[in-house]
Design an enzyme around this catalytic site. Structure first.
Site, mmCIF file in Angstrom:
data_model
loop_
_atom_site.group_PDB
_atom_site.id
_atom_site.type_symbol
_atom_site.label_atom_id
_atom_site.label_comp_id
_atom_site.label_asym_id
_atom_site.label_seq_id
_atom_site.Cartn_x
_atom_site.Cartn_y
_atom_site.Cartn_z
ATOM 1 C CG ASP A 282 -9.689 4.382 9.501
ATOM 2 O OD1 ASP A 282 -9.070 5.231 8.837
ATOM 3 O OD2 ASP A 282 -9.312 3.992 10.630
ATOM 4 C CG ASP A 293 -5.498 7.593 9.490
ATOM 5 O OD1 ASP A 293 -6.651 7.215 9.203
ATOM 6 O OD2 ASP A 293 -4.808 7.067 10.396
ATOM 7 C CG HIS A 362 -1.823 7.065 14.587
ATOM 8 N ND1 HIS A 362 -1.441 7.407 13.316
ATOM 9 C CD2 HIS A 362 -3.132 6.678 14.481
ATOM 10 C CE1 HIS A 362 -2.456 7.211 12.488
ATOM 11 N NE2 HIS A 362 -3.511 6.779 13.165
ATOM 12 C CG HIS A 370 0.250 3.454 13.596
ATOM 13 N ND1 HIS A 370 -0.226 2.173 13.475
ATOM 14 C CD2 HIS A 370 -0.848 4.242 13.600
ATOM 15 C CE1 HIS A 370 -1.555 2.202 13.412
ATOM 16 N NE2 HIS A 370 -1.958 3.447 13.481
ATOM 17 C CD GLU A 395 -7.224 6.057 14.682
ATOM 18 O OE1 GLU A 395 -8.109 5.361 14.163
ATOM 19 O OE2 GLU A 395 -6.022 5.980 14.366
ATOM 20 C CD GLU A 491 -7.876 8.183 11.942
ATOM 21 O OE1 GLU A 491 -8.548 7.282 11.394
ATOM 22 O OE2 GLU A 491 -6.671 8.064 12.217
HETATM 23 CO CO LIG Z 1 -5.504 6.386 12.092
#
Ligand SMILES: [Co+2]
Length: 510
Positions: A282, A293, A362, A370, A395, A491
């Protein structure tokens, strides 16, 4: 914009594509009153040129560059001259530059092989070059396509000289929002936002290139530190990491097995990845604070294939369901339903795949990984809606364990609080200097202990702990399901553009 300005370049190039490129970009500078543009300032005035004859690659960094053709030819002829000498020659001829790399490459031209040896094919690069510039380019067009190296080292801005980066996966909105696809007003809005999307696409393309190399290369027996450094070095090179302009967006997660998230090795961690491991890679890339992300799960033993399929399907379901005015709870419900329709047999035992219900996706804000909205992966009834312009990372995590995580093990991930407590003073002098470093180097972007180490910080643990205690810094320890269980994650990052949804991080791999 850059490319069409560039065609006013007045330097005559030779037939070597790379020097065309260099001279074209210089032409752009000249038009801008010999001052570099904000874009080039951001890119650190960095060029890398590769000759079509592939005998020399030259990378130049400096304050202002006005090379002339003689010098270019000279360097080309004498590919073997060293970096200090090349730098001195540039300086002697009045150029404010330093050369940081000259690389001699072999003469076998791979691209030509790929192209079947055709030299005069169709003009197909999407550089946006027109008129004279296009004509100039034509001859060496094919050869000019610069390929990424292994490991990845070539900045993306070199591979895409037009500075226009590829769009992600596009899909139209449904039902009540279908009108957006053709709305003139919404289209106009998108045009205004082009630079923002282009930044995000650049981050996304870096992510794809780095991860695809990582997926090919990570093998059992490598240390977790080697794995992370491979990804981090690749990211820094490709995105031309430069303070808050561009760089790594957060620590490289490589959580193993029952550890679902927030593990990255600290210095001295000797953990080695094993054949039977389930590793969640990640990592994040940002350009101008636009963060991409994205995560995938890496396994070597096919016994986990169904676990991975469940989670990949669940994440894709969430991404597919997402849209303007869609409720979070509905997305969570769709994800849960898909995830729970899978089971996986490991070591003769069959497990249902459970979504980890206390982990969520998020929203993403500038420099804030976030945002204020969470995307659940179970049906929690949240009526909050997704809105136009939002960036989200969806995710999902599947587990053969309880489907709930708790914190455990040594902490590696930290981030400065978005709202720093103003009334609580930092008492320790060491904590003050550490906090200054954190503010200066990361701002609100999460970091890990290794990132502090490489800045030369040492003996900071006590200070770091006091900053966590005072609320200036948040600690994000590893999140684990029960020992012996296996967890997987996928994700993607997408943006809800006014006319359509764009899944920025989509690739051929996932
Ligand atoms: Co993330």
């Amino acid at each position: 914009m850059l490319a069409s300005d560039a065609k006013s370049g007045s330097l005559d190039g030779d037939n070597c594509g790379s020097f065309h490129e260099l001279s074209l970009r210089i032409g752009y500078f000249r038009k801008q009153n010999s001052r570099p543009s904000a874009l080039d300032r951001r890119l650190g005035y960095e060029w890398r040129t590769t000759t079509a004859c592939r005998d020399l690659a030259l990378r130049v960094t400096g304050i202002e560059v006005t090379p002339n053709q003689d010098l270019a030819n000279d360097l080309k002829k004498k590919a073997a001259i060293g970096v200090p000498e090349a730098t001195n020659r540039m300086k002697d001829s009045g150029h404010l530059v330093t050369i940081d790399a000259i690389k001699v490459e072999s003469n076998d031209n791979k691209e030509e092989e790929d192209d079947g040896g055709e030299d005069d094919g169709e003009e197909e690069e999407k550089t946006g070059l027109t008129g004279a510039a296009k004509k100039k380019k034509k001859k060496s067009n094919k050869k000019k396509k610069i390929k990424q190296t292994e490991p990845p080292t070539i900045p993306l801005s070199t591979i895409f000289p037009s500075k226009i980066y590829p769009e992600g996966e596009l899909s139209e909105y449904k039902d009540d929002n279908l009108w957006r696809t053709t709305s003139e007003e919404k289209r106009a809005l998108e045009k205004q936002n082009f630079d923002q999307y282009n930044d995000a696409r650049r981050a996304a393309e870096v992510h794809r290139q780095v991860r695809q190399y990582a997926r090919r290369t990570i093998k059992p027996g490598m240390t977790m530190i080697e794995i992370c450094e491979m990804i981090e070095n690749g990211t820094r090179n490709l995105v031309e990491a430069n303070g808050f302009d561009s760089g790594i967006a957060f620590p490289t997660g490589c959580s193993l097995n029952h550890v679902a998230a927030h593990y990255t090795p600290n210095a001295g961690d000797k953990t080695v990845i094993q054949y039977g491991d389930v590793c969640k890679i990640d990592f994040g890339v940002h350009v101008g604070g636009r963060i991409v992300d994205s995560a995938f799960t890496l396994t070597f033993d096919p016994v986990y294939d169904n676990l991975l399929a469940a989670v990949r399907d669940a994440t894709n379901t969430g991404v597919r369901e997402a849209g303007i005015d869609v409720r979070m709870g509905d997305i969570g419900a769709a994800i849960q339903e898909v995830m729970e329709s899978y089971e996986v047999e490991i070591g003769g035992k069959t497990y249902p795949v459970k979504p980890i219900r206390n982990l969520t996706g998020h929203s993403i804000d500038l420099y804030k990984i976030h945002g204020t909205k969470s995307v659940p992966i179970v049906n929690n009834g949240d009526p909050t809606k997704m809105e136009e312009g939002d960036y989200f990372a969806i995710e999902t995590f599947g587990s053969t364990g309880r489907g709930i995580v708790r914190t455990d093990m040594e902490c590696s991930h930290y981030s400065r609080a978005y709202d720093v407590p103003k009334t609580i003073p930092i008492r320790l002098a060491r904590a003050k200097t550490l906090f200054d470093t954190i503010n200066r180097e990361f701002g609100t972007l999460p970091f890990c202990r290794r990132y502090l180490d490489r800045l030369g910080e040492d003996k900071y643990l006590l200070a770091l702990r006091s900053l966590v205690d005072s609320g200036h810094v948040n600690a994000h320890p590893p999140l684990v399901d029960v020992k012996g269980s296996f967890t997987a994650q996928y994700e993607h990052t997408f943006v809800l553009r006014p006319t359509r949804k764009e899944v920025l991080s989509r690739g051929d791999d996932y």
